[in-house]
Write a protein that holds these residues in place. Structure first.
Motif, PDB file in Angstrom:
ATOM      1  N   GLY A  46       1.249 -33.542  37.807  1.00 25.52           N
ATOM      2  CA  GLY A  46       2.064 -32.399  38.189  1.00 25.52           C
ATOM      3  C   GLY A  46       1.372 -31.117  37.783  1.00 25.52           C
ATOM      4  N   THR A  47       2.050 -30.001  37.974  1.00 20.46           N
ATOM      5  CA  THR A  47       1.491 -28.687  37.643  1.00 20.46           C
ATOM      6  C   THR A  47       2.211 -28.094  36.442  1.00 20.46           C
ATOM      7  N   THR A  48       1.454 -27.699  35.439  1.00 22.25           N
ATOM      8  CA  THR A  48       1.999 -26.970  34.303  1.00 22.25           C
ATOM      9  C   THR A  48       1.832 -25.479  34.551  1.00 22.25           C
ATOM     10  N   LYS A  49       2.891 -24.712  34.307  1.00 25.09           N
ATOM     11  CA  LYS A  49       2.814 -23.255  34.372  1.00 25.09           C
ATOM     12  C   LYS A  49       3.154 -22.712  32.995  1.00 25.09           C
ATOM     13  N   ALA A  50       2.181 -22.068  32.363  1.00 25.01           N
ATOM     14  CA  ALA A  50       2.340 -21.583  30.990  1.00 25.01           C
ATOM     15  C   ALA A  50       2.085 -20.088  30.925  1.00 25.01           C
ATOM     16  N   LEU A  51       2.835 -19.414  30.074  1.00 22.36           N
ATOM     17  CA  LEU A  51       2.678 -17.986  29.853  1.00 22.36           C
ATOM     18  C   LEU A  51       2.304 -17.774  28.390  1.00 22.36           C
ATOM     19  N   LYS A  69       4.955 -19.897  26.328  1.00 18.22           N
ATOM     20  CA  LYS A  69       6.203 -20.136  27.042  1.00 18.22           C
ATOM     21  C   LYS A  69       5.905 -21.071  28.213  1.00 18.22           C
ATOM     22  N   THR A  70       6.568 -22.218  28.254  1.00 22.60           N
ATOM     23  CA  THR A  70       6.384 -23.163  29.355  1.00 22.60           C
ATOM     24  C   THR A  70       7.308 -22.748  30.495  1.00 22.60           C
ATOM     25  N   VAL A  71       6.731 -22.099  31.498  1.00 19.51           N
ATOM     26  CA  VAL A  71       7.510 -21.682  32.664  1.00 19.51           C
ATOM     27  C   VAL A  71       7.930 -22.900  33.471  1.00 19.51           C
ATOM     28  N   GLU A  72       7.032 -23.867  33.571  1.00 27.15           N
ATOM     29  CA  GLU A  72       7.323 -25.099  34.305  1.00 27.15           C
ATOM     30  C   GLU A  72       6.519 -26.243  33.698  1.00 27.15           C
ATOM     31  N   ALA A  73       7.202 -27.310  33.298  1.00 31.13           N
ATOM     32  CA  ALA A  73       6.507 -28.495  32.795  1.00 31.13           C
ATOM     33  C   ALA A  73       5.955 -29.295  33.974  1.00 31.13           C
ATOM     34  N   ALA A  74       5.016 -30.181  33.678  1.00 32.80           N
ATOM     35  CA  ALA A  74       4.326 -30.910  34.749  1.00 32.80           C
ATOM     36  C   ALA A  74       5.192 -31.969  35.411  1.00 32.80           C
ATOM     37  N   SER A  75       6.330 -32.317  34.817  1.00 31.61           N
ATOM     38  CA  SER A  75       7.181 -33.338  35.399  1.00 31.61           C
ATOM     39  C   SER A  75       8.630 -33.070  35.045  1.00 31.61           C
ATOM     40  N   LYS A 117      19.853 -35.756  34.235  1.00 28.43           N
ATOM     41  CA  LYS A 117      18.894 -36.606  34.930  1.00 28.43           C
ATOM     42  C   LYS A 117      18.343 -35.886  36.154  1.00 28.43           C
ATOM     43  N   ASN A 118      17.101 -36.208  36.487  1.00 24.68           N
ATOM     44  CA  ASN A 118      16.460 -35.699  37.702  1.00 24.68           C
ATOM     45  C   ASN A 118      16.512 -34.174  37.788  1.00 24.68           C
ATOM     46  N   SER A 119      16.201 -33.522  36.670  1.00 27.80           N
ATOM     47  CA  SER A 119      16.176 -32.053  36.656  1.00 27.80           C
ATOM     48  C   SER A 119      14.948 -31.593  35.870  1.00 27.80           C
ATOM     49  N   PRO A 120      14.553 -30.325  36.030  1.00 21.20           N
ATOM     50  CA  PRO A 120      13.355 -29.828  35.325  1.00 21.20           C
ATOM     51  C   PRO A 120      13.509 -29.917  33.809  1.00 21.20           C
ATOM     52  N   MET A 121      12.403 -30.217  33.147  1.00 21.56           N
ATOM     53  CA  MET A 121      12.394 -30.189  31.689  1.00 21.56           C
ATOM     54  C   MET A 121      12.452 -28.730  31.228  1.00 21.56           C
ATOM     55  N   VAL A 122      13.292 -28.467  30.236  1.00 21.85           N
ATOM     56  CA  VAL A 122      13.426 -27.125  29.682  1.00 21.85           C
ATOM     57  C   VAL A 122      12.904 -27.159  28.252  1.00 21.85           C
ATOM     58  N   LEU A 123      11.779 -26.482  28.003  1.00 21.28           N
ATOM     59  CA  LEU A 123      11.119 -26.542  26.703  1.00 21.28           C
ATOM     60  C   LEU A 123      11.243 -25.207  25.980  1.00 21.28           C
ATOM     61  N   PRO A 124      11.502 -25.221  24.674  1.00 23.63           N
ATOM     62  CA  PRO A 124      11.528 -23.971  23.915  1.00 23.63           C
ATOM     63  C   PRO A 124      10.121 -23.394  23.767  1.00 23.63           C
TER      64      PRO A 124
END
Length: 425
Positions: A46-51, A69-75, A117-124
């Motif tokens: 997947g694609t990781t988007k990090a700030l 800041k993890t804008v989007e995790a890879a999975s 379930k089946n939703s984006p991972m939300v990371l601090p």
């Protein structure tokens, strides 16, 4: 170029004010995440988007805060379990470049909203502190990260870049107010500074850079570097085990026969045990060009063990068949202690706490049926990520989740009725 010293201090206390505004740029990169070894699932891409944010300007001698800041995790969180509030904790690695080298570890709190379930991972957000001791421009590039989920089992998902990410931030460091004698660690965390040559070098503070011996040419035997590992174990085992671990290898055709050694007296026997009762195994993590795990196993104790007396774990052995060509690293991972007393064995899983350096680096050539992310033979009690896989074939993971819930519900009764409990009487 001297190695950069990096010190990780959680929280924000003691951070010096920045001389300029923070710089931030979102970086997107192709990433591979490894599901739990015990799930048997394939890697997920997947694609990781990090700030990455950092002060635009600072001085030599400053200690600055770096934020990932993890804008989007890879999975995503697959359609298996709803993750509860404050069950997810990330740890990441930022590569230093320009006027510094090495890596900075950043860590986030165990803090998240409920993740269905089946939703984006939300990371601090993950944070770390970097001490600046050399003038020039320092680049900060996001890289690998680990997602720990504490319930229903404590598991780690390890995500690694499959391409070279772009730098996410740059700090201009001026020489005002400090010396230019190189960057050193205030507390002695490890940097990657070496090129994988045998032994590595030593940074200020006494820690050794990652690297270990490299395989190549006509060499047959490769001696790994002794690295410190701290394990957290579940009852009825010891709460923690701290040991030095070394991974050695011997070339065997295109594969490598591994021997893993631990320090003497790594734990005290919690009960009197007969010969042949206690047997260790360890999951060796594969990184670099290759990925996955290899299980190494030791023989059972040859002599009886006395309660309260130190236990020396025997050398553990296994075979690593490379699944990729290039430079591959071998890192000590989860330790499993099995105690057999005639009935079903009592399994004590011990997971690794914090980051661990690679013990050995080898030049590998891809072999048919090799690791290449498949995980080799997974060790019982090994670490891996339960919640961040996003794999389509989730049958095995669903079964794992069901078993995990059953263990939690019945765990107290199981441990109460085991032969281990009877041994303590």
């Amino acid at each position: 170029m001297s190695a950069a010293g990096v010190v990780l201090m959680l929280g924000g206390a003691g951070i010096l004010p920045a001389a300029g505004p923070a710089r931030a740029a979102e970086v997107a990169y192709d990433t591979e995440c490894l599901p739990p070894p015990i799930s048997g699932l394939p890697p997920v891409r997947g694609t990781t988007k990090a700030l990455i944010t950092a002060p635009a300007e600072a001085k030599v001698g400053d200690e600055v805060e770096i934020v990932w800041k993890t804008v989007e995790a890879a999975s995503r969180n697959p359609d298996v379990l709803d993750l509860g509030e404050d069950t997810v904790k990330p740890t990441g690695t930022i590569t230093l470049g320009g006027a510094a080298s090495g890596t900075l570890t950043v860590t986030g709190p165990r803090q998240n909203p409920p993740i269905p379930k089946n939703s984006p991972m939300v990371l601090p957000d993950m944070k770390g502190r970097l001490k600046l001791e050399k003038a020039g421009e320092i680049t900060l590039t996001p890289g690998a990260y680990t997602i720990n989920v504490s319930k229903p089992l404590s598991t780690d998902t390890k995500c690694t870049p499959k391409e070279t990410p772009a730098a996410g931030a740059t700090i201009r460091v001026s020489a005002d107010g400090g010396s230019s004698g190189g960057t050193s660690a205030a507390g002695g965390t490890s940097t990657s500074g070496g090129s994988g040559s045998s032994g590595g070098t030593t940074t200020s503070g006494g820690t050794t850079t990652s690297g270990g011996s490299t395989g190549g040419g006509g060499q047959t035997d490769f001696t790994g570097k002794e690295v410190a590992v701290r394990f957290s174990c579940r009852s009825p085992g010891p709460a923690t085990i701290a040991s030095k671990v070394t991974v050695d290898a011997r070339r065997n055709g295109g594969s490598f026969d591994l021997t893993v050694r631990t320090a003497k007296g790594v734990m005290d026997s919690p009960a009197p045990l007969p010969a042949g009762a206690l047997k260790p195994s360890m999951a060796i993590g594969i990184g670099g060009a290759d990925s996955g795990t290899v299980t190494v196993t030791g023989p059972a104790n040859s002599a009886p063990l006395e309660q309260g007396k130190p236990v020396d774990l025997p050398d553990m052995k296994g075979t690593y068949r490379p699944g990729a060509s290039g430079r591959s690293t071998l890192t000590p991972g989860a330790l499993t202690i099995s105690v057999s007393l005639g009935g079903s064995p009592i399994v004590i899983p011990c997971r690794v706490e914090g980051a661990v350096e690679a013990s050995l680096e080898l030049d590998t050539t891809r072999q048919e049926g090799g690791a290449a992310g498949g995980g080799g033979a997974a060790a019982g009690g090994g670490s891996g990520g339960l919640a961040a896989t996003g794999a389509e074939d989730e049958g095995a993971l669903r079964a794992l989740a069901l078993v995990a819930g059953t263990v939690i519900l019945l765990g107290g009764a199981v441990f109460t009725l085991t032969p281990w409990a009877r041994l303590r009487r």
